[in-house]
Design a protein around this motif. Structure first.
Motif, PDB file in Angstrom:
ATOM      1  N   TYR A  63       0.927  -1.244  -0.226  1.00 50.30           N
ATOM      2  CA  TYR A  63      -0.158  -0.128  -0.185  1.00 50.30           C
ATOM      3  C   TYR A  63       0.987   1.161  -0.278  1.00 50.30           C
ATOM      4  O   TYR A  63       1.768   0.762   0.086  1.00 50.30           O
ATOM      5  CB  TYR A  63      -0.468   0.151   0.882  1.00 50.30           C
ATOM      6  CG  TYR A  63      -1.977   1.000   1.772  1.00 50.30           C
ATOM      7  CD1 TYR A  63      -3.168   1.497   1.050  1.00 50.30           C
ATOM      8  CD2 TYR A  63      -1.810   2.478   2.039  1.00 50.30           C
ATOM      9  CE1 TYR A  63      -3.372   2.329   1.503  1.00 50.30           C
ATOM     10  CE2 TYR A  63      -1.867   3.240   2.421  1.00 50.30           C
ATOM     11  CZ  TYR A  63      -2.847   3.420   1.868  1.00 50.30           C
ATOM     12  OH  TYR A  63      -4.049   4.840   2.574  1.00 50.30           O
ATOM     13  N   PRO A  64       0.417   2.039  -0.960  1.00 51.61           N
ATOM     14  CA  PRO A  64      -0.944   2.481  -1.581  1.00 51.61           C
ATOM     15  C   PRO A  64      -0.159   1.843  -3.269  1.00 51.61           C
ATOM     16  O   PRO A  64       0.972   2.208  -3.404  1.00 51.61           O
ATOM     17  CB  PRO A  64      -1.103   3.863  -1.622  1.00 51.61           C
ATOM     18  CG  PRO A  64      -0.035   4.542  -1.775  1.00 51.61           C
ATOM     19  CD  PRO A  64       1.043   3.523  -0.737  1.00 51.61           C
TER      20      PRO A  64
ATOM     21  N   GLN B  96      -2.573   2.795  -6.052  1.00 55.01           N
ATOM     22  CA  GLN B  96      -3.432   3.457  -6.071  1.00 55.01           C
ATOM     23  C   GLN B  96      -4.126   5.290  -5.894  1.00 55.01           C
ATOM     24  O   GLN B  96      -3.190   5.135  -4.537  1.00 55.01           O
ATOM     25  CB  GLN B  96      -4.620   3.132  -7.021  1.00 55.01           C
ATOM     26  CG  GLN B  96      -5.776   2.677  -5.383  1.00 55.01           C
ATOM     27  CD  GLN B  96      -6.807   1.606  -6.176  1.00 55.01           C
ATOM     28  OE1 GLN B  96      -6.054   0.359  -6.023  1.00 55.01           O
ATOM     29  NE2 GLN B  96      -7.806   2.025  -5.035  1.00 55.01           N
TER      30      GLN B  96
ATOM     31  N   ILE C  45      -5.569   7.798  -3.755  1.00 55.62           N
ATOM     32  CA  ILE C  45      -6.218   7.830  -2.615  1.00 55.62           C
ATOM     33  C   ILE C  45      -6.856   9.606  -2.299  1.00 55.62           C
ATOM     34  O   ILE C  45      -6.877  10.121  -2.685  1.00 55.62           O
ATOM     35  CB  ILE C  45      -5.136   7.966  -1.610  1.00 55.62           C
ATOM     36  CG1 ILE C  45      -4.580   7.284  -1.340  1.00 55.62           C
ATOM     37  CG2 ILE C  45      -5.765   8.211   0.610  1.00 55.62           C
ATOM     38  CD1 ILE C  45      -2.880   6.904  -0.319  1.00 55.62           C
TER      39      ILE C  45
ATOM     40  N   GLN D 158       1.792   8.154  -4.165  1.00 58.46           N
ATOM     41  CA  GLN D 158       0.884   7.750  -5.432  1.00 58.46           C
ATOM     42  C   GLN D 158       0.170   8.982  -4.727  1.00 58.46           C
ATOM     43  O   GLN D 158       0.087  10.084  -4.206  1.00 58.46           O
ATOM     44  CB  GLN D 158      -0.210   6.700  -4.900  1.00 58.46           C
ATOM     45  CG  GLN D 158       0.045   5.189  -5.161  1.00 58.46           C
ATOM     46  CD  GLN D 158       0.069   4.659  -6.700  1.00 58.46           C
ATOM     47  OE1 GLN D 158      -0.690   5.630  -7.275  1.00 58.46           O
ATOM     48  NE2 GLN D 158       0.521   3.927  -7.047  1.00 58.46           N
TER      49      GLN D 158
ATOM     50  N   TYR E  76      -7.735   3.712   0.809  1.00 60.71           N
ATOM     51  CA  TYR E  76      -7.978   4.021  -0.535  1.00 60.71           C
ATOM     52  C   TYR E  76      -8.791   5.529  -0.572  1.00 60.71           C
ATOM     53  O   TYR E  76      -9.518   6.775  -1.872  1.00 60.71           O
ATOM     54  CB  TYR E  76      -8.084   3.856  -1.487  1.00 60.71           C
ATOM     55  CG  TYR E  76      -7.046   2.668  -2.077  1.00 60.71           C
ATOM     56  CD1 TYR E  76      -6.067   3.710  -2.383  1.00 60.71           C
ATOM     57  CD2 TYR E  76      -6.432   1.390  -1.768  1.00 60.71           C
ATOM     58  CE1 TYR E  76      -4.903   2.372  -2.478  1.00 60.71           C
ATOM     59  CE2 TYR E  76      -6.045   0.870  -1.904  1.00 60.71           C
ATOM     60  CZ  TYR E  76      -4.853   1.666  -1.895  1.00 60.71           C
ATOM     61  OH  TYR E  76      -3.537   0.955  -2.736  1.00 60.71           O
ATOM     62  N   THR E  77      -9.894   5.998   0.699  1.00 58.53           N
ATOM     63  CA  THR E  77     -11.160   6.488   0.531  1.00 58.53           C
ATOM     64  C   THR E  77     -10.791   7.072   2.537  1.00 58.53           C
ATOM     65  O   THR E  77     -11.154   6.605   3.460  1.00 58.53           O
ATOM     66  CB  THR E  77     -12.198   6.004   0.900  1.00 58.53           C
ATOM     67  OG1 THR E  77     -12.247   5.769  -0.409  1.00 58.53           O
ATOM     68  CG2 THR E  77     -12.904   7.643   0.487  1.00 58.53           C
TER      69      THR E  77
END
Length: 328
Positions: free
Chosen positions: A29-30, A32, A34, A63, A90-91
């Motif tokens: 992580y990550p 993608q 965020i 990212q 991611y949120t």
């Protein structure tokens, strides 16, 4: 090897893979971008804080950390969206003091702030300033108090919606001055400030992150800062205590959250990244220009944010109940 033993080995291998998967995901992580949800309009004070921090965290995490504005219902709409998001890191949610007032302000709040989120850390505590349209009659804070006692019922007070920092400050201002004003809610701090500058409304109490530049530019008239000490970026502005408003003491703290159930290893990565952002020289200097400063490393932690949120919920409950201000 017997079929039974082969089956047992295969089962154990599958279990090991399942147990290893979350750890591997957290380690990678990550992978993608965020999204950090700001539950208020773009251009407002919380949005400013979020974008400064997100820029540095993007570099650290490798990212993009994107800010998404989801305004409405005093910040509860955006907060609710994150509460229901997949807990994969991611949120995220960047919210202010309104997180602690929502449980009392909203009778039908769809989430529990203490249970629906995994706190990451505090970010900053922002002083607030009482400002007015530049042609508002009172010349200074003391004459403002006299004016409000005489004409408060005809004075318009702008705020960014129920539960917003400007709404809370307005409640305290009216209580401290012993007056009732005409409150005018807006869909965020930015449009409220626009109408103050345009002369459509009289007063606003908002964070220095949203008022400092306008004060320095002479676009609004400033009366006082709502903290016990003066703000370095506005040294000539007296405190509310100096002008006789002892009960008006409010600073707006901000915190970063993930949805409850987020892997602790991911939360730890985000905590470390947040702490790096708060010692970044650009962030520190921009915060200073806006009348605030990053919190210390010991405050930019899940434990500190949890403690602050818990204590602030208890602090604001009786104040809101006494004011009798609620939302559905």
């Amino acid at each position: 090897m017997s079929h039974i033993l082969k089956g047992l080995v295969a089962s154990l291998g599958a279990l090991a893979a399942v147990a290893f998967a979350p750890a591997a995901l957290a380690q990678d992580y990550p992978t993608q971008p965020i999204t950090v949800v700001v539950p208020f309009s773009a251009g407002g004070p919380t949005d400013t804080v979020a974008r400064l921090v997100a820029q540095v965290m993007s570099k650290d995490l490798g990212q993009q950390v994107l800010v998404q504005n989801v305004g409405g219902a005093g910040g509860t709409l955006g907060a609710g969206q994150v509460a229901n998001a997949k807990p994969d890191g991611y949120t995220l949610l960047l919210h202010h003091i309104g997180m602690s007032t929502a449980p009392t302000l909203y009778r039908n709040l769809a989430f529990d702030p203490l249970k629906a989120f995994a706190p990451i850390g505090l970010i900053t505590a922002v002083p607030m300033t009482i400002v007015a349209r530049k042609d508002f009659e009172p010349a200074d804070a003391k004459t403002l108090l006299t004016y409000l006692k005489e004409k408060g019922a005809d004075t318009t007070y702008a705020h960014a919606g129920i539960g917003s920092a400007s709404h809370l400050c307005g409640m305290l201002l009216q209580e401290a001055a012993g007056v009732q004003m005409i409150t005018v809610p807006y869909q965020g701090a930015a449009p409220a400030m626009t109408d103050i500058i345009g002369g459509q409304v009289d007063l606003l109490c908002d964070q220095t992150t949203n008022t400092t530049n306008q004060i320095k530019a002479g676009e609004v008239k400033a009366y006082a800062v709502t903290t016990p000490t003066r703000v370095a970026s506005l040294p000539d502005l007296p405190t509310t205590k100096e002008v006789g408003l002892d009960k008006l003491d409010i600073g707006v703290w901000h915190g970063l959250y993930a949805p409850a159930g987020t892997d602790p290893a991911i939360v730890a990565k985000l905590e470390a990244s947040l702490q790096k952002a708060l010692v970044d020289e650009t962030v520190k200097s921009r915060f200073a220009e806006l009348g605030t400063a990053p919190v210390t490393a010991s405050e930019a932690t899940p434990a500190a944010l949890t403690a602050e949120l818990t204590s602030q919920i208890e602090l604001w409950r009786p104040i809101i109940q006494a004011a009798g201000t609620y939302a559905d």
